[in-house]
Each structure stands twice: as structure tokens, then as C-alpha cells.
Design a protein around this motif. Sequence first.
Motif, PDB file in Angstrom:
ATOM      1  N   GLU A 264       0.856  -1.194   0.000  1.00  0.00           N
ATOM      2  CA  GLU A 264       0.000   0.000   0.000  1.00  0.00           C
ATOM      3  C   GLU A 264       0.887   1.237   0.000  1.00  0.00           C
ATOM      4  O   GLU A 264       1.946   1.244   0.602  1.00  0.00           O
ATOM      5  CB  GLU A 264      -0.898   0.006   1.233  1.00  0.00           C
ATOM      6  N   THR A 265       0.416   2.273  -0.679  1.00  0.00           N
ATOM      7  CA  THR A 265       1.088   3.572  -0.687  1.00  0.00           C
ATOM      8  C   THR A 265       0.057   4.634  -0.369  1.00  0.00           C
ATOM      9  O   THR A 265      -1.029   4.636  -0.953  1.00  0.00           O
ATOM     10  CB  THR A 265       1.706   3.869  -2.069  1.00  0.00           C
ATOM     11  N   ARG A 266       0.401   5.510   0.562  1.00  0.00           N
ATOM     12  CA  ARG A 266      -0.493   6.618   0.905  1.00  0.00           C
ATOM     13  C   ARG A 266       0.274   7.923   0.853  1.00  0.00           C
ATOM     14  O   ARG A 266       1.433   7.985   1.261  1.00  0.00           O
ATOM     15  CB  ARG A 266      -1.055   6.459   2.318  1.00  0.00           C
ATOM     16  N   CYS A 267      -0.372   8.969   0.372  1.00  0.00           N
ATOM     17  CA  CYS A 267       0.202  10.311   0.397  1.00  0.00           C
ATOM     18  C   CYS A 267      -0.537  11.114   1.455  1.00  0.00           C
ATOM     19  O   CYS A 267      -1.765  11.095   1.503  1.00  0.00           O
ATOM     20  CB  CYS A 267       0.055  10.982  -0.960  1.00  0.00           C
ATOM     21  N   ASN A 268       0.230  11.789   2.301  1.00  0.00           N
ATOM     22  CA  ASN A 268      -0.379  12.628   3.326  1.00  0.00           C
ATOM     23  C   ASN A 268      -0.760  13.966   2.713  1.00  0.00           C
ATOM     24  O   ASN A 268       0.090  14.665   2.159  1.00  0.00           O
ATOM     25  CB  ASN A 268       0.600  12.863   4.485  1.00  0.00           C
ATOM     26  N   GLU A 269      -2.026  14.324   2.794  1.00  0.00           N
ATOM     27  CA  GLU A 269      -2.471  15.627   2.306  1.00  0.00           C
ATOM     28  C   GLU A 269      -1.919  16.739   3.178  1.00  0.00           C
ATOM     29  O   GLU A 269      -1.589  17.812   2.690  1.00  0.00           O
ATOM     30  CB  GLU A 269      -3.997  15.687   2.265  1.00  0.00           C
ATOM     31  N   VAL A 270      -1.838  16.473   4.474  1.00  0.00           N
ATOM     32  CA  VAL A 270      -1.309  17.440   5.437  1.00  0.00           C
ATOM     33  C   VAL A 270      -0.175  16.770   6.196  1.00  0.00           C
ATOM     34  O   VAL A 270      -0.378  15.734   6.817  1.00  0.00           O
ATOM     35  CB  VAL A 270      -2.399  17.900   6.428  1.00  0.00           C
ATOM     36  N   GLN A 271       0.992  17.376   6.101  1.00  0.00           N
ATOM     37  CA  GLN A 271       2.127  16.868   6.864  1.00  0.00           C
ATOM     38  C   GLN A 271       2.186  17.600   8.183  1.00  0.00           C
ATOM     39  O   GLN A 271       2.102  18.826   8.225  1.00  0.00           O
ATOM     40  CB  GLN A 271       3.427  17.116   6.112  1.00  0.00           C
ATOM     41  N   ARG A 272       2.362  16.855   9.248  1.00  0.00           N
ATOM     42  CA  ARG A 272       2.481  17.462  10.571  1.00  0.00           C
ATOM     43  C   ARG A 272       3.940  17.695  10.898  1.00  0.00           C
ATOM     44  O   ARG A 272       4.812  16.944  10.459  1.00  0.00           O
ATOM     45  CB  ARG A 272       1.832  16.573  11.608  1.00  0.00           C
ATOM     46  N   ALA A 273       4.207  18.711  11.667  1.00  0.00           N
ATOM     47  CA  ALA A 273       5.562  18.986  12.135  1.00  0.00           C
ATOM     48  C   ALA A 273       5.875  18.024  13.274  1.00  0.00           C
ATOM     49  O   ALA A 273       4.969  17.603  14.017  1.00  0.00           O
ATOM     50  CB  ALA A 273       5.666  20.418  12.626  1.00  0.00           C
ATOM     51  N   PRO A 274       7.142  17.653  13.451  1.00  0.00           N
ATOM     52  CA  PRO A 274       7.493  16.740  14.534  1.00  0.00           C
ATOM     53  C   PRO A 274       7.007  17.210  15.905  1.00  0.00           C
ATOM     54  O   PRO A 274       6.581  16.409  16.721  1.00  0.00           O
ATOM     55  CB  PRO A 274       9.023  16.692  14.483  1.00  0.00           C
ATOM     56  N   GLY A 275       7.013  18.515  16.133  1.00  0.00           N
ATOM     57  CA  GLY A 275       6.555  19.052  17.409  1.00  0.00           C
ATOM     58  C   GLY A 275       5.064  18.900  17.650  1.00  0.00           C
ATOM     59  O   GLY A 275       4.587  19.037  18.776  1.00  0.00           O
ATOM     60  N   GLU A 276       4.306  18.626  16.611  1.00  0.00           N
ATOM     61  CA  GLU A 276       2.862  18.442  16.724  1.00  0.00           C
ATOM     62  C   GLU A 276       2.469  16.990  17.017  1.00  0.00           C
ATOM     63  O   GLU A 276       1.305  16.714  17.288  1.00  0.00           O
ATOM     64  CB  GLU A 276       2.171  18.866  15.429  1.00  0.00           C
ATOM     65  N   LEU A 277       3.421  16.073  16.911  1.00  0.00           N
ATOM     66  CA  LEU A 277       3.103  14.665  17.115  1.00  0.00           C
ATOM     67  C   LEU A 277       2.822  14.359  18.581  1.00  0.00           C
ATOM     68  O   LEU A 277       3.454  14.920  19.465  1.00  0.00           O
ATOM     69  CB  LEU A 277       4.259  13.778  16.630  1.00  0.00           C
ATOM     70  N   THR A 278       1.863  13.495  18.804  1.00  0.00           N
ATOM     71  CA  THR A 278       1.539  13.050  20.157  1.00  0.00           C
ATOM     72  C   THR A 278       1.985  11.612  20.289  1.00  0.00           C
ATOM     73  O   THR A 278       1.549  10.743  19.536  1.00  0.00           O
ATOM     74  CB  THR A 278       0.015  13.135  20.403  1.00  0.00           C
ATOM     75  N   TRP A 279       2.883  11.367  21.220  1.00  0.00           N
ATOM     76  CA  TRP A 279       3.442  10.021  21.402  1.00  0.00           C
ATOM     77  C   TRP A 279       2.567   9.254  22.302  1.00  0.00           C
ATOM     78  O   TRP A 279       2.326   8.986  23.218  1.00  0.00           O
ATOM     79  CB  TRP A 279       4.868  10.103  21.925  1.00  0.00           C
TER      80      TRP A 279
END
Length: 57
Positions: free
Chosen positions: A42-57
Motif C-alpha cells: 500500500e502507498t499513501r500520500c499525506n495531504e497534510v504533513q504534521r511537524a514533529p513538534g505536533e506529534l503526540t506520542w
Amino acid sequence: MLEAILKINREFQTTTALITHNAVIAEIANRVLYFADGRIVETRCNEVQRAPGELTW
């Protein structure tokens, strides 16, 4: 570390393949490839890329 990778990609116009089992990291990518049995399934393209600082671990 993720911010450094993205900075290098922007400045040098390079591509980086980041292999991980952490699905959250996929949110910073342009394109995400999913593998099974050594093949792309499978291949997916992200329409919106998030910044690393926005990621929730």
C-alpha cells in the motif's frame, strides 16, 4: 532527530527513507509505504504533513 532529518531534506532537496513500526511518525511524511512479506502492499500520500513538534506520542 525528526526535525533534523526534515531540515536536511529541505536544505539539500533530498529524500530520506525512514523505516519504523511507529505509525505516529508517518504523519510527518509526504508519502508512506506499507510492506508485507518484503513487498509494498500500500502507498499513501499525506495531504497534510504534521511537524514533529505536533506529534503526540
